[in-house]
Write a protein that holds these residues in place. Sequence first.
Motif, PDB file in Angstrom:
ATOM      1  N   UNK A   1       7.093  32.155  32.432  1.00 15.77           N
ATOM      2  CA  UNK A   1       6.929  31.469  33.642  1.00 15.77           C
ATOM      3  C   UNK A   1       5.555  30.658  33.435  1.00 15.77           C
ATOM      4  N   UNK A   2       4.446  31.119  32.938  1.00 13.32           N
ATOM      5  CA  UNK A   2       3.351  30.562  32.923  1.00 13.32           C
ATOM      6  C   UNK A   2       3.280  29.387  31.972  1.00 13.32           C
ATOM      7  N   UNK A   3       4.253  29.437  30.785  1.00 13.23           N
ATOM      8  CA  UNK A   3       4.543  28.678  29.786  1.00 13.23           C
ATOM      9  C   UNK A   3       5.348  27.202  30.576  1.00 13.23           C
ATOM     10  N   UNK A   4       6.411  27.461  31.247  1.00 10.48           N
ATOM     11  CA  UNK A   4       6.935  26.657  32.039  1.00 10.48           C
ATOM     12  C   UNK A   4       5.908  26.067  33.108  1.00 10.48           C
ATOM     13  N   UNK A   5       5.129  26.654  33.944  1.00  9.04           N
ATOM     14  CA  UNK A   5       4.249  25.953  34.653  1.00  9.04           C
ATOM     15  C   UNK A   5       3.227  25.094  34.162  1.00  9.04           C
ATOM     16  N   UNK A   6       2.740  25.612  32.950  1.00  6.82           N
ATOM     17  CA  UNK A   6       1.465  24.856  32.173  1.00  6.82           C
ATOM     18  C   UNK A   6       2.396  23.631  31.879  1.00  6.82           C
ATOM     19  N   UNK A   7       3.551  23.694  31.097  1.00 11.97           N
ATOM     20  CA  UNK A   7       4.108  22.548  30.726  1.00 11.97           C
ATOM     21  C   UNK A   7       4.581  21.542  31.936  1.00 11.97           C
ATOM     22  N   UNK A   8       4.785  22.053  32.943  1.00  9.74           N
ATOM     23  CA  UNK A   8       4.857  21.164  34.365  1.00  9.74           C
ATOM     24  C   UNK A   8       3.605  20.591  34.712  1.00  9.74           C
ATOM     25  N   UNK A   9       2.579  21.331  34.670  1.00  6.98           N
ATOM     26  CA  UNK A   9       1.269  20.841  35.058  1.00  6.98           C
ATOM     27  C   UNK A   9       0.951  19.655  34.065  1.00  6.98           C
TER      28      UNK A   9
ATOM     29  N   UNK B   1       4.984  11.400  44.380  1.00 15.38           N
ATOM     30  CA  UNK B   1       4.179  12.354  43.335  1.00 15.38           C
ATOM     31  C   UNK B   1       3.826  14.054  43.815  1.00 15.38           C
ATOM     32  N   UNK B   2       4.626  14.763  43.295  1.00 10.78           N
ATOM     33  CA  UNK B   2       4.123  16.355  43.821  1.00 10.78           C
ATOM     34  C   UNK B   2       3.107  17.034  43.088  1.00 10.78           C
ATOM     35  N   UNK B   3       2.395  18.171  43.578  1.00  7.01           N
ATOM     36  CA  UNK B   3       1.603  18.787  43.094  1.00  7.01           C
ATOM     37  C   UNK B   3       2.123  19.923  41.997  1.00  7.01           C
ATOM     38  N   UNK B   4       2.126  19.128  40.820  1.00  6.55           N
ATOM     39  CA  UNK B   4       2.959  19.926  39.564  1.00  6.55           C
ATOM     40  C   UNK B   4       2.012  20.807  38.934  1.00  6.55           C
ATOM     41  N   UNK B   5       0.618  20.990  39.362  1.00  4.99           N
ATOM     42  CA  UNK B   5      -0.464  21.755  38.734  1.00  4.99           C
ATOM     43  C   UNK B   5      -0.589  23.041  39.447  1.00  4.99           C
ATOM     44  N   UNK B   6      -1.499  23.271  40.054  1.00  2.61           N
ATOM     45  CA  UNK B   6      -1.974  24.531  40.496  1.00  2.61           C
ATOM     46  C   UNK B   6      -0.948  25.427  41.238  1.00  2.61           C
ATOM     47  N   UNK B   7       0.010  24.632  42.157  1.00  4.88           N
ATOM     48  CA  UNK B   7       0.963  25.572  42.749  1.00  4.88           C
ATOM     49  C   UNK B   7       1.899  26.169  41.748  1.00  4.88           C
ATOM     50  N   UNK B   8       2.492  25.331  40.905  1.00  4.20           N
ATOM     51  CA  UNK B   8       3.632  26.145  40.170  1.00  4.20           C
ATOM     52  C   UNK B   8       2.771  27.306  39.344  1.00  4.20           C
ATOM     53  N   UNK B   9       1.660  27.007  38.834  1.00  4.59           N
ATOM     54  CA  UNK B   9       0.884  27.918  38.074  1.00  4.59           C
ATOM     55  C   UNK B   9       0.431  29.290  38.886  1.00  4.59           C
ATOM     56  N   UNK B  10       0.461  29.154  40.134  1.00  4.70           N
ATOM     57  CA  UNK B  10       0.250  30.383  40.947  1.00  4.70           C
ATOM     58  C   UNK B  10       1.605  30.984  41.428  1.00  4.70           C
ATOM     59  N   UNK B  11       2.451  30.077  41.716  1.00  9.68           N
ATOM     60  CA  UNK B  11       3.728  30.673  42.582  1.00  9.68           C
ATOM     61  C   UNK B  11       4.510  31.202  41.568  1.00  9.68           C
ATOM     62  N   UNK B  12       4.712  30.654  40.389  1.00 10.69           N
ATOM     63  CA  UNK B  12       5.737  31.153  39.399  1.00 10.69           C
ATOM     64  C   UNK B  12       5.541  32.475  38.923  1.00 10.69           C
TER      65      UNK B  12
END
Length: 393
Positions: free
Chosen positions: A145-153, A113-124
């Motif tokens: 990028x925010x759309x991708x990261x939010x969907x991932x989260x 289980x990876x951190x799919x939330x706050x890390x991609x939303x900041x990193x991407x």
Amino acid sequence: MGFWSLLEVASMPVIQVLIISLVGAYLASDRCKLFPVEARNSMNKVVFVIFAPALMFANLAQTVTLQDMISWWFMPVNMGLTFLIGGLLGWMVVKILKPPPYLEGLIVATCSSGNMGNLPIILVPAICDEDKSPFGNRSVCRTVGLSYASFSMALGGFYIWTYTFRLIKGSAMKFKDMEQSERTAIKSSNSDLEADHKTKLLGAPEDELVKEETRFWRKGVDFFHEILEELRAPPTVGAIIGFIFGAVTWLRNLIIGDDAPLRIVQATAKLLGDGTIPCMTIILGGNLIQGLRSSAVRPVVVLGIVCVRYIILPIIGIGVVRTAASFGFLPADPLFQYVLMLQFTLPPAMNIGTMTQLYNVGQDECSVLMLWTYLIAILALTVWSTIFLHLLV
């Protein structure tokens, strides 16, 4: 985009997590005494019942439309593969290292289980904002990028509160059953010695057949009951409702947009959801003090999890994404492929700490595992991001 620029970008979200964890550790220390175990348990229940469901609902309803679900169909598949492959690798780590039974579910969970939330939303978005970003126009890159990261989260939250939640719950129940069995065995030892063994053997075959049949049906009923219980968990309910509001246009228009009649509902959910990550991280830091004192985690277990999360999974991720791209399953956007590869490289999900606190199993060990995996994540995310960018651009 150079190595040092990537190091700075990749380290920022991880350092944020570590700083907030230190705040929680100080509040729980003997010197401060403002954050005892009872307070952490109470805050954890609030996160589980209020904050996490609000976060799931707000993100899914706002960022995921039916068109996105169709065009980005491979992202949930990719994320499912990270959980499946990581779970299999975690199971191998458990079989090889043979940790205490109550840590088995925790180890598999941290591997899968990876951190799919706050890390991609900041990193991407941070990579998009760089002057030398390889993904084209800055504003367009940031929005997409925010759309991708939010969907991932949002997807990550759904997987974590079903698959990972079941792992931690199962581990906790197994540990409690073992404790109960040990107590029962001790109490009944004297009466067992006086029992008539011959009578037991004569009645065994017929009784055993009836018991086997009953046990089979009971397991099936218990399995479906567990699935229903997990679907009724507040974060899962929030995610399901968020999916519905995001996919159904007229429901989405009720709460999303400046002219939406019920936009206050979305604003309130977002306000509550924003408290999820800080609260989870503070609780994690509070458990860290006790974990460093009494943790049963061996260094070899930490090493095994690090190898899975930062060496084996990223390599597999590159193969999965490149293969999917060669078959035409992915959009042409290299940023989308970067996010898919990044999902294989992230440190363990912060929600695991909430689950261990909820079931009162492995909280101290979870804090220690999080500390080391997030420290190593600073370098791992930087190195793998550099590799991903060279492969995609």
